[in-house]
Enzyme design. Structure first.
Site, short mmCIF file in Angstrom:
data_model
loop_
_atom_site.label_atom_id
_atom_site.label_comp_id
_atom_site.label_asym_id
_atom_site.label_seq_id
_atom_site.Cartn_x
_atom_site.Cartn_y
_atom_site.Cartn_z
N GLU A 33 0.84 -1.21 0.00
CA GLU A 33 0.00 0.00 0.00
C GLU A 33 0.87 1.25 0.00
OE1 GLU A 33 -3.27 -0.44 -1.04
OE2 GLU A 33 -3.29 -1.82 0.66
N HIS A 34 0.44 2.26 -0.73
CA HIS A 34 1.20 3.51 -0.91
C HIS A 34 2.60 3.21 -1.44
CE1 HIS A 34 -1.39 6.76 0.94
NE2 HIS A 34 -2.08 5.66 1.17
N THR A 35 2.67 2.15 -2.24
CA THR A 35 3.95 1.83 -2.89
C THR A 35 3.92 2.20 -4.37
OG1 THR A 35 3.12 -0.40 -3.30
CG2 THR A 35 4.50 -0.10 -1.36
N ASP A 36 2.72 2.30 -4.97
CA ASP A 36 2.67 2.47 -6.44
C ASP A 36 3.34 3.77 -6.87
OD1 ASP A 36 0.47 3.95 -5.49
OD2 ASP A 36 -0.97 3.12 -6.93
N GLY A 121 -16.67 4.34 -3.55
CA GLY A 121 -15.93 5.02 -2.50
C GLY A 121 -15.55 4.13 -1.33
N GLY A 123 -12.96 2.08 -1.32
CA GLY A 123 -11.57 1.66 -1.45
C GLY A 123 -11.42 0.41 -2.30
N LEU A 124 -12.48 0.04 -3.03
CA LEU A 124 -12.44 -1.17 -3.86
C LEU A 124 -12.37 -0.79 -5.34
CD1 LEU A 124 -15.04 -3.23 -1.82
CD2 LEU A 124 -12.54 -3.30 -1.68
N GLU A 164 -8.40 9.67 -15.03
CA GLU A 164 -8.68 9.92 -13.62
C GLU A 164 -7.83 11.07 -13.08
OE1 GLU A 164 -9.61 6.59 -11.22
OE2 GLU A 164 -9.29 7.64 -9.33
N ASP A 176 -4.91 0.49 -9.57
CA ASP A 176 -6.31 0.11 -9.74
C ASP A 176 -6.63 -0.24 -11.19
OD1 ASP A 176 -6.16 1.01 -7.18
OD2 ASP A 176 -7.47 2.76 -7.47
#
Ligand code: ADP
Ligand code: MG
Length: 387
Positions: A33-36, A121, A123-124, A164, A176
């Site tokens: 997470e928060h790596t991209d 909304g 997170g999916l 986006e 995503d």
């Protein structure tokens, strides 16, 4: 069937038949997470929940868009689409043909009717599911042929990211859209955000008597955009101080040395999260290769602690899911997605799905939180034509 329902919305709105229906999945990230945006690794799966788009070409350059989850029909000329135009949900649709045209493809106007079964909304990634369903339709209808192979699908994902970021003006790192375009059933997608290399990693929990439970906390939090920007800015500043292009370049073995060179405790914590989280993705791939789900669960817990304490993106509701699931016997659990609300995942025995769900619901009721939505998921396939 949502294919039918998207077609029905199309007929009701546009008084015509769509040329086809396309869909794309939401995603959950197993770990990373928060790596991209740090050039790192992540490991999402496609969800069984999909967004459907019934679509027909127009030859007057107009885009007309309607959603079963939106309000009125939105109309805009493709020539008028741009940063912040149109506003609202239609930006995620209109941005796609706009981005494809900017990438040099010949596209024209469209009528689009959407029915989304990915919770919005949560997170999916309902946003990427929406973009990618439209991108799949555009690829087929305009004869772009981009669904045929991974390179084409990667190009479509890039157009969706552009839609986006630029038209909807929402920052997103790209995980995503890659998941929605490249996920395969029964596999997790290892995604290297430095060179866009991907690898399909077998992920079959049923075989091992396990299940992946997704819990949408339905927690609402303000100021989320600013929080995401702060994490990105901090990571970029840390990389500058360390003299590397992104934090991906810091090897986990060099972490202590790197931390010693950073100017603040905040940057040290953000950096420690990113570097150890990327390493946990590597370890998770190893664990999956050996069907070592105990280890995967342990990695989930380490990841959650790092998100809670170091990059500070968790909230009470997410921590409550994790603690409750573990107390109910889960092998591991963690928040997933960008944070500040959204969803958590728990790796549980298949026969414990209902009991775990009940325990989480009870814990939420005790704490006065909104009732969560929990559902077990299997790794499902990428954007495709349905009809
Ligand atoms: P997430 O992607 O985690 O669901 P986002 O905030 O990124 O959350 O995207 C949600 C937004 O995407 C919604 O507010 C809406 O604007 C748009 N959206 C997604 N799916 C649909 C849909 N089926 N119909 C209309 N808008 C949608
Ligand atoms: Mg999104």
């Amino acid at each position: 069937m949502s294919t039918e329902s998207a077609s029905a919305v199309f007929r009701d709105t546009f008084a015509a038949e769509p040329e086809g229906v396309w869909s794309a999945p939401g995603r959950v990230n197993l770990i990373g997470e928060h790596t991209d945006y740090n050039g790192g690794l992540c490991l999402p799966i496609g969800l069984p929940q999909r967004t459907f788009a019934a679509v027909r070409r127009r030859d007057d350059g107009m885009l007309r868009m309607v959603s079963a989850q939106g309000g009125d029909v939105v109309e805009v000329a493709l020539d008028d689409v741009g940063p912040g135009r149109p506003e609202g949900w239609a930006a995620y649709v209109a941005g796609v043909p706009w981005a494809l045209r900017r990438a040099g493809h010949e596209v024209s106007g469209l009528d689009v009717a959407v029915d989304g079964r990915v919770p919005l909304g949560a997170g999916l990634s309902s946003s990427a599911a929406l973009e990618c369903a439209v991108a799949a339709a555009a690829s087929d209808l305009f004869g772009l042929g981009l669904l045929a192979d991974a390179a084409g699908r990667t190009a479509l994902a890039a157009a969706c990211v552009e839609a986006e970021n630029t038209v909807a003006q929402a920052p997103t790192g790209g995980m995503d859209q890659s998941a929605a375009m490249l996920a395969e059933p029964g596999h997790a997608l290892l995604l290297d955000c430095r060179d866009h290399h991907t690898e399909q990693v077998p992920f079959d929990l049923a075989e091992a008597g396990l299940a992946l439970l997704v819990v949408d906390t339905r927690a609402e939090h303000a100021l989320v955009d600013g929080q995401y920007a702060e994490r990105r800015d901090s990571c970029e500043q840390a990389a500058r101080e360390l003299g590397v292009p992104t934090l991906r370049e810091v090897a986990v073995g060099d972490l202590d040395d790197a931390l010693g060179r950073l100017s603040s405790d905040l940057l040290r914590r953000r950096t420690r999260h990113v570097v150890t989280e990327i390493d946990r993705v590597v370890q998770a791939r190893e664990a999956l290769r050996h069907d070592d789900f105990e280890r995967l669960g342990a990695l989930f817990l380490l990841s959650h602690a790092s998100m809670r304490d170091d990059i500070e993106i968790s909230v009470d509701e997410l921590d409550t899911v994790v603690e409750t699931a573990v107390a109910a016997g889960a092998l591991g659990a963690r928040m997933t997605g960008g944070g500040f609300g959204g969803s958590a995942i728990a790796l549980v025995r298949a026969d414990a799905v209902d009991a775990t769900t009940e325990r989480v619901e009870a814990a939420f009721a005790d704490k006065g939180f909104r009732a969560p939505q929990a559902f077990a998921v299997t790794a499902s396939g990428a954007a495709a034509r349905d009809h």
